[in-house]
Design an enzyme around this catalytic site. Structure first.
Site, PDB file in Angstrom:
ATOM      1  N   VAL A 120       9.043 -11.132 -19.384  1.00 53.26           N
ATOM      2  CA  VAL A 120       9.372 -11.756 -20.665  1.00 53.26           C
ATOM      3  C   VAL A 120       9.615 -10.685 -21.727  1.00 53.26           C
ATOM      4  O   VAL A 120      10.546 -10.789 -22.530  1.00 53.26           O
ATOM      5  CB  VAL A 120       8.260 -12.717 -21.120  1.00 53.26           C
ATOM      6  CG1 VAL A 120       8.671 -13.433 -22.400  1.00 53.26           C
ATOM      7  CG2 VAL A 120       7.937 -13.733 -20.045  1.00 53.26           C
ATOM      8  N   ASP A 121       8.794  -9.646 -21.727  1.00 56.18           N
ATOM      9  CA  ASP A 121       9.021  -8.534 -22.656  1.00 56.18           C
ATOM     10  C   ASP A 121      10.381  -7.892 -22.411  1.00 56.18           C
ATOM     11  O   ASP A 121      11.128  -7.594 -23.361  1.00 56.18           O
ATOM     12  CB  ASP A 121       7.923  -7.475 -22.497  1.00 56.18           C
ATOM     13  CG  ASP A 121       6.661  -7.812 -23.265  1.00 56.18           C
ATOM     14  OD1 ASP A 121       6.725  -8.595 -24.230  1.00 56.18           O
ATOM     15  OD2 ASP A 121       5.595  -7.279 -22.906  1.00 56.18           O
ATOM     16  N   ILE A 122      10.709  -7.657 -21.151  1.00 55.19           N
ATOM     17  CA  ILE A 122      11.988  -7.023 -20.826  1.00 55.19           C
ATOM     18  C   ILE A 122      13.150  -7.899 -21.280  1.00 55.19           C
ATOM     19  O   ILE A 122      14.113  -7.431 -21.913  1.00 55.19           O
ATOM     20  CB  ILE A 122      12.086  -6.763 -19.311  1.00 55.19           C
ATOM     21  CG1 ILE A 122      10.997  -5.791 -18.845  1.00 55.19           C
ATOM     22  CG2 ILE A 122      13.475  -6.238 -18.952  1.00 55.19           C
ATOM     23  CD1 ILE A 122      11.074  -4.421 -19.435  1.00 55.19           C
ATOM     24  N   ASP A 143       2.934 -10.976 -22.887  1.00 52.09           N
ATOM     25  CA  ASP A 143       3.812 -11.368 -21.794  1.00 52.09           C
ATOM     26  C   ASP A 143       3.124 -12.312 -20.812  1.00 52.09           C
ATOM     27  O   ASP A 143       3.679 -13.349 -20.447  1.00 52.09           O
ATOM     28  CB  ASP A 143       4.313 -10.115 -21.070  1.00 52.09           C
ATOM     29  CG  ASP A 143       5.227 -10.442 -19.899  1.00 52.09           C
ATOM     30  OD1 ASP A 143       6.447 -10.377 -20.066  1.00 52.09           O
ATOM     31  OD2 ASP A 143       4.702 -10.766 -18.807  1.00 52.09           O
ATOM     32  N   GLY A 170      13.527  -7.807 -24.963  1.00 54.36           N
ATOM     33  CA  GLY A 170      14.193  -6.581 -25.376  1.00 54.36           C
ATOM     34  C   GLY A 170      15.696  -6.656 -25.192  1.00 54.36           C
ATOM     35  O   GLY A 170      16.466  -6.177 -26.033  1.00 54.36           O
TER      36      GLY A 170
END
Length: 407
Positions: free
Chosen positions: A183-185, A151, A188
Site C-alpha cells: 500500500v505504501d508503494i 501499511d 508513492g
C-alpha cells in the site's frame, strides 16, 4: 552537486516525508532528474535508518554510522539536510526552501505542520506555484482523518487481506498480508502521478495546488477486478490462495521437484497445455473447454492438473510449455531473482559509490526513457550530508552559515 540531464531536470522537490510512501515518490522524481532535498531530524534522521538489521557494510577500520538496508531502498538521488522543525530557526529555514521549491512532499498527521507554519495554506501564500502533496493514512477529511495510518493496518482495513491467503477450510487458512508494504508503494506511485499532473496544470495556469492522498483510498482503488466483482455481483470475494477468481487454471502447481506457476489466459493456451500434459481430451470436455466452464468446475479440474504436473520437474515443464507459448514460470527466491539472466539484462541490480560505505548495492529503476534516461547521481545519503551544499545552492547561504544557525 552532480548535474542531471533527466526528464525532470530543474525541478526542485522539498521532501519532508519519512519511511516509505512519500520517500518512494520522491525517489522516483529524483530518478527522473529532479533535485530532491530530504529534510531530516538532526542526529536520528528518517526512522528507517534504524530499521535493521541488515545494515550497509562499512569498510574495515571505519566508524561510519549504521544505515539500514530499508533506508537504502527508497532514498537514492536525494540530498539530505538536517533541520530541526521544532525550532523557529528550523521552521524559517524550511519556509525559505519551500519558497524556492516546485514540490513539497509531506506525510505528517493531519494538521501536524500547521503549528510550524509549514502547511499548504501557509506555504502557498508565499509560493502560489507550489505543488504540495500530503500523504496520510485516511486523508484530510472524514471520521478517521486524525488517525495514524500504517501499511499493515490499511491492508486489513482496505480489504486486501480478505483476498490474500489460503482459502477457508484449507490448512493454514486465514488472512495474510502481502510480503512487502504494497500500500505504501502504490501510494508513492499515485503520489508521483498526482505531482506530475499538478505540475502540468501549474505550467498551464501558473497555479499550484494541494494534493490529498490517503493510503486507505489507494488500497480501495487498487482492489481492481476484485472490487468490480463485488460491485457487480454483490458477493464479497473470498480468499483463494494463489488461484484467480476469474481465470482457471491460473495458480501454482506442484512438480516433481518443487512448484511452478501456470498462467493460462485463454482456451487455446489451455488446449496446448492439455496436449503437452498427455490429456488432450480435457480441452474438449464440456466442463473444461471454455474459461467460464473451467471456473465453474474448478474443484474437479485442479486436482486432475495437480496429478499431471507432479510427473515432471519444474525445468522440464517450463521448457515444454514455453516452446508452445503456454505462460508458465518458476517461483523464485530473491537470490534466484537477481541471478536471473533477464533481470540482469535489464540492469535491475545497480551499485552506487558512497563516500562512507564504498559501493552500495541497490535495486534499479524500472523506468526506461529513450531520450532522457534515469541517472544514478546520489547514493542514499547520511543524515545532513548535504546541508551546507543545499543551503548554498537553493538559498545562496555563504559557506559556514549553516553551522552558525545550528543546521
Amino acid at each position: 552537486m552532480s548535474m542531471s540531464t533527466g526528464a525532470l531536470t530543474g525541478l526542485k522537490v522539498l521532501d519532508l516525508s519519512r519511511v516509505l510512501a512519500g520517500p518512494w515518490a520522491s525517489q522516483i522524481l529524483g530518478d527522473l532528474g529532479a533535485d530532491v532535498v530530504k529534510v531530516e531530524r538532526p542526529g536520528a534522521g528518517d526512522d528507517t535508518r534504524a530499521w535493521g538489521p541488515p545494515w550497509v557494510a562499512a569498510p574495515e577500520g571505519t566508524d561510519a554510522p549504521r544505515q539500514a538496508a530499508y533506508f537504502q531502498c527508497t532514498n537514492r538521488n536525494k540530498r539530505s539536510v538536517a533541520i530541526d522543525l521544532a525550532t523557529p530557526e528550523g521552521q524559517a529555514q524550511v519556509r525559505a526552501l519551500a519558497e524556492r521549491a516546485d514540490v513539497v512532499l509531506e506525510n505528517f498527521k493531519v494538521g501536524g505542520l500547521k503549528g510550524y507554519g509549514l502547511d499548504y495554506d501557509s506555504l502557498a501564500a508565499v509560493n502560489p506555484r507550489l505543488v504540495y502533496c500530503s500523504i496520510t493514512g485516511f486523508g484530510q477529511i472524514g471520521p478517521y482523518a486524525p488517525r495514524a495510518g500504517y501499511d499493515f493496518l490499511i491492508q486489513g482495513m482496505g480489504g486486501l487481506m480478505s483476498l490474500t491467503g489460503r482459502a477457508d477450510g484449507e490448512d493454514g487458512a486465514g488472512p495474510q498480508k502481502v510480503g512487502v508494504a504494497l500500500v505504501d508503494i502504490m501510494t508513492g506511485l499515485y503520489a508521483t502521478i498526482a505531482v506530475l499532473a499538478a505540475l502540468r496544470h501549474r505550467d498551464a495556469t501558473g497555479q499550484g495546488q494541494h494534493i490529498d492522498l490517503a493510503l486507505l483510498d489507494v488500497q480501495v482503488a487498487t482492489l481492481a477486478n476484485q472490487a468490480a466483482n463485488y460491485l457487480t455481483s454483490g458477493v464479497a470475494p473470498r480468499r483463494l490462495g494463489n488461484a484467480h477468481p476469474n481465470i482457471v487454471p491460473y495458480q501454482d502447481f506442484p512438480t516433481a521437484d518443487g512448484d511452478m506457476i501456470l498462467a493460462i489466459g485463454n482456451d487455446g493456451q489451455f488446449a496446448r497445455f492439455c496436449t503437452i500434459a498427455g490429456h488432450p481430451e480435457w480441452a474438449t470436455d464440456e466442463r473444461f473447454a471454455t474459461n467460464p466452464a473451467r471456473v465453474a468446475h474448478r474443484g474437479v479440474l485442479i486436482p486432475l492438473l495437480r496429478q499431471a504436473t507432479v510427473m515432471r520437474t519444474t525445468a522440464e515443464w517450463i521448457a515444454a510449455l514455453e516452446a508452445q507459448a503456454v505462460p508458465c514460470g518458476p517461483i523464485n527466491r530473491l537470490d534466484q531473482v537477481f541471478t536471473d539472466p533477464q533481470v540482469q539484462a535489464r540492469g535491475m541490480r545497480v551499485e552506487m559509490p558512497h563516500p562512507l560505505f564504498g559501493p552500495v548495492p541497490l535495486v534499479g529503476s524500472p523506468i526506461r526513457l529513450s531520450a532522457s534516461p534515469v541517472q544514478y547521481r546520489h547514493a542514499p545519503p547520511t543524515v545532513g550530508e548535504h546541508t551546507a551544499e543545499v543551503l548554498r545552492d537553493w538559498l545562496g547561504t555563504p559557506p559556514g552559515a549553516a553551522d552558525k544557525t545550528g543546521y
